[in-house]
Scaffold this motif. Structure first.
Motif, mmCIF file in Angstrom:
data_model
loop_
_atom_site.group_PDB
_atom_site.id
_atom_site.type_symbol
_atom_site.label_atom_id
_atom_site.label_comp_id
_atom_site.label_asym_id
_atom_site.label_seq_id
_atom_site.Cartn_x
_atom_site.Cartn_y
_atom_site.Cartn_z
ATOM 1 N N ILE A 167 1.005 -1.241 0.109
ATOM 2 C CA ILE A 167 -0.152 0.045 0.007
ATOM 3 C C ILE A 167 0.838 1.345 0.129
ATOM 4 N N LEU A 179 2.297 1.822 -3.449
ATOM 5 C CA LEU A 179 1.367 2.206 -4.311
ATOM 6 C C LEU A 179 1.044 3.820 -4.119
ATOM 7 N N LEU A 180 0.635 4.076 -2.884
ATOM 8 C CA LEU A 180 0.331 5.345 -2.313
ATOM 9 C C LEU A 180 1.504 6.473 -2.762
ATOM 10 N N MET A 201 1.802 6.697 -6.850
ATOM 11 C CA MET A 201 0.796 7.520 -7.418
ATOM 12 C C MET A 201 1.108 9.048 -7.091
ATOM 13 N N ASP A 202 1.370 9.361 -5.632
ATOM 14 C CA ASP A 202 1.422 10.715 -5.218
ATOM 15 C C ASP A 202 2.468 11.151 -6.125
ATOM 16 N N TYR A 221 -1.849 10.440 -19.915
ATOM 17 C CA TYR A 221 -1.408 10.404 -18.529
ATOM 18 C C TYR A 221 -2.219 9.324 -17.675
ATOM 19 N N ASN A 222 -3.653 9.781 -17.938
ATOM 20 C CA ASN A 222 -4.577 8.929 -17.231
ATOM 21 C C ASN A 222 -4.344 7.560 -17.405
ATOM 22 N N ILE A 268 -1.505 5.760 -15.314
ATOM 23 C CA ILE A 268 -2.173 5.668 -14.031
ATOM 24 C C ILE A 268 -2.971 4.618 -14.031
ATOM 25 N N LEU A 269 -3.989 4.458 -14.561
ATOM 26 C CA LEU A 269 -4.699 3.408 -14.624
ATOM 27 C C LEU A 269 -4.474 2.009 -14.715
ATOM 28 N N CYS A 275 -2.083 1.358 -11.595
ATOM 29 C CA CYS A 275 -3.128 1.197 -10.301
ATOM 30 C C CYS A 275 -3.771 -0.201 -10.678
ATOM 31 N N TRP A 276 -4.114 -0.806 -11.596
ATOM 32 C CA TRP A 276 -4.680 -2.029 -11.862
ATOM 33 C C TRP A 276 -3.723 -2.977 -11.338
ATOM 34 N N TYR A 306 -3.611 -3.006 -7.778
ATOM 35 C CA TYR A 306 -4.819 -3.822 -7.394
ATOM 36 C C TYR A 306 -4.679 -5.252 -7.334
ATOM 37 N N MET A 308 -2.359 -6.951 -4.754
ATOM 38 C CA MET A 308 -2.717 -6.524 -3.582
ATOM 39 C C MET A 308 -4.007 -7.527 -3.349
ATOM 40 N N THR A 309 -4.560 -7.739 -4.107
ATOM 41 C CA THR A 309 -5.973 -8.599 -3.953
ATOM 42 C C THR A 309 -5.346 -10.139 -3.820
ATOM 43 N N THR A 363 -10.715 -9.566 1.456
ATOM 44 C CA THR A 363 -9.636 -8.518 1.820
ATOM 45 C C THR A 363 -9.822 -7.789 3.066
ATOM 46 N N PHE A 394 -12.689 -0.903 -7.558
ATOM 47 C CA PHE A 394 -11.388 -0.532 -8.245
ATOM 48 C C PHE A 394 -11.802 0.834 -8.724
ATOM 49 N N MET A 452 -6.577 7.902 -7.228
ATOM 50 C CA MET A 452 -5.243 7.912 -7.870
ATOM 51 C C MET A 452 -5.122 8.910 -9.000
#
Lengths: 298, 294
Positions: free
Chosen positions: A216, A219-220, A223-224, A271-272, A275-276, A279-280, A283, A286-287, B4, B129, B136
């Motif tokens: 986490i 990830l944070l 991203m930031d 850009y988005n 990020i997407l 992020c995926w 995610y 993490m899952t 989770t 998600f 984000m």
């Protein structure tokens, strides 16, 4: 304990869905709309197809070159930030006092930078790092190192990185501390009986237990730092030259400075998407980590 | 997501003691730990000290040479901010949109968090998600479309524009934090209340809300904080009447040359809200930043 399946729960989620859709999907559709058009002002728009995207992704064009260099700068920045903040955050978390009033004191002091408005973070470092009136700049210059973050690109980078380390390392440390706190006493007792070294305890007990929070944290922080805008904008304004112009700064300059709608919109979308995608990946990992742990604990 | 969340929760035990057993293992290194911690805290506090230090100096003293503490303490900078409308109105504007945003976020998030914590439903994982991606998404991407959107519906330069825009990342955050706290309340309570003849709204307000009061507090704090620290959207969506303090700071500085003392005082005042409540949420900070998933 599994939760019952109930699709009427959607009625409860609907308000959130509506408000987030209003502030996420609507604007994105506007961006998509702009990204395929050209304008000469006066609200007259012309169909431009995928022209902007072609230009953006072609490093030989002026726009493409600008985009690529900002992207590289941003990625480099994120990489450096992660390499410094994650180990430092773990070290700080391991150095937390075990009990007593100092725990609360450390938590409060560590969290303070996280709660400062981002432009004020920029202002604090703008002042602190100045050669004439700032403690840091003054001391460094006194040590005989020629340091000026507004004039020298390397100094500007160092200042921004130190600023970000100052601003966000506590987040990594606090997350790791939360992970460390969840380790049962028995683990340490077993390690003591086995005569495990400090390093072995870290390697086999603490690090695996911190895996989820570290994920986490990474990830944070990724991203930031990848979308950082305010702090470097206040500190250096993207300069000297373009040395610290990260993607966000570039994009805002293009969109709100020059009102170059088509180019800015195409850039926003790419850009988005980056990020997407990232992020995926996070995610999914993490899952999977969660599912795996659930299996072990069950 | 069921799994989770359940797993995440089992981590959050209010235990402070377990690390104590580790002391014997790291006995000779205790000093090293204290050194690391002290150095780190010093590194964190120095820039803040410098800001406070400067805010109490006159501009004469600031520019004439480096002094480690104010030789001639003055509160003029603070007095100027509290008496000059162009300054203090910035704080009022910021607080207005931050408060609107906090109330909106919590109000919208409460039922959704309840749904997430109690039921599985079609598309819950996808929704999760999608909410994550909004947390984000770079604000820079949204600056221009938000500007157009809120101009079109006549909300530009009002606190409502900023409050609604900040919902983009604050609503998902509130959902997750509240969901964590709600899942800590056993489901038997819902069932017992239903058997006792409580209608759902009455149960929610009379019984459930008091049980998650601290969760609401923590969620509200983080909505407040994230809205308070954001500048890009706040500055883009306002021009004159709703200008936030952050924008006041940048603009005044560039217009009137460098009034360092005043700038520092304005900065110190923006740190105050966080510093005031930080003590009460100290054990939840990691949770808030990690979207309730620690």
């Amino acid at each position: 304990m599994t939760k019952p399946l109930n699709n009427r729960a959607w009625f409860f989620v609907l308000p959130v869905f509506a408000i987030v859709a209003f502030s996420a999907i609507l604007p994105i559709m506007t961006v998509v709309n702009y990204s395929v058009q050209d304008t000469f002002g006066n609200n007259q728009f012309f169909w431009n197809g995928i022209g902007w995207f072609q230009e953006l992704l072609d490093p030989s064009s002026q726009l493409g070159e600008q985009f690529l260099s900002s992207l590289m700068r941003t990625l480099l920045f994120s990489a450096i930030i992660l390499l410094i903040e994650v180990p430092l955050g773990i070290a700080v978390a391991l150095s937390m006092p075990r009990e007593g009033w100092t725990v609360a004191l450390c938590l409060v002091l560590m969290a303070l930078p996280l709660l400062i408005p981002w432009n004020v973070v920029g202002t604090i470092w703008q002042v602190f790092a100045r050669g004439d009136i700032g403690l840091l700049g003054w001391v460094v210059n006194r040590l005989g190192i020629d340091y000026n973050y507004t004039g020298d690109p390397i100094d500007a980078w160092v200042t921004i990185i130190v600023m970000d380390v100052w601003h966000w390392t506590s987040l990594v440390a606090l997350l790791c501390y939360a992970g460390l706190k969840s380790i049962p006493d028995a683990y340490y007792q077993a390690a003591r009986i086995d005569g495990a070294s400090r390093w072995a305890v870290f390697r086999t007990i603490q690090l695996p237990k911190m895996r989820r929070v570290l994920l986490i944290a990474v990830l944070l922080r990724f991203m930031d730092s990848f979308m950082i805008y305010t702090e470097p904008f206040v500190l250096t304004g993207g300069g000297p030259g373009n040395a610290t112009t990260f993607l966000s700064i570039d994009l805002v300059k293009l969109a709100l400075g020059q009102f170059d709608l088509g180019k800015a919109a195409a850039m926003s979308l790419v850009y988005n998407l980056i990020i997407l995608a990232i992020c995926w990946v996070f995610y999914t990992v993490m899952t999977n980590v969660d599912a795996e742990r659930e299996r072990i604990e069950a | 997501m069921t799994g989770t969340i359940a797993v995440g929760r089992s981590d959050v035990k209010p235990v402070a003691a377990p690390l104590a057993a580790n002391r014997a293992l790291s006995g000779p290194r205790v000093n090293g730990r204290v050194v690391v911690m002290t150095l780190y805290l010093l590194f964190l506090m120095l820039p803040i000290y410098w800001l406070v230090n400067m805010s109490l100096k006159t501009n004469m003293e600031i520019t004439s040479g480096l002094t480690l503490w104010p030789r001639d303490i003055t509160f003029d900078n603070y007095i100027k901010i509290f008496t000059d409308e162009s300054w203090y109105s910035g704080y009022i504007n910021s607080l207005t949109y931050v408060l609107i945003n906090t109330v909106l976020s919590i109000a919208f998030a409460l039922p959704a968090a309840y749904a997430f914590s109690r039921y599985r439903f079609l598309g819950d994982k996808h929704l999760f998600f999608w909410l994550l991606t909004n947390r984000m998404a770079p604000p820079a991407v949204f600056a221009l479309p938000f500007f157009n959107l809120y101009s079109a519906i006549g909300l530009f330069d009002t606190p409502w524009a900023v409050a609604l825009a900040h919902c983009l990342f604050n609503v998902p955050l509130a959902v997750w934090i509240l969901e964590g706290f709600m899942s800590g309340v056993p489901r038997e309570i819902d069932e017992t209340a239903a058997i006792d003849g409580y209608s759902f709204p009455r149960f929610f307000i009379k019984i459930f809300m008091p049980l998650i009061a601290s969760g609401v507090g923590v969620a509200a704090f983080f909505c407040f904080m994230f809205s308070w620290v954001e500048l890009l959207l706040a500055r883009t969506l306002t021009s004159v009447t709703a200008k936030p303090i952050a924008a006041t700071m940048t603009r005044t500085v560039s217009a009137a040359g460098m009034d360092w003392g005043l700038l520092a005082a304005a900065g110190v005042l923006t740190i105050v809200p966080g510093a005031l409540v930080i003590w009460f949420v100290r054990n939840y900070i990691a949770k808030g930043f990690a979207l309730g998933r620690v």
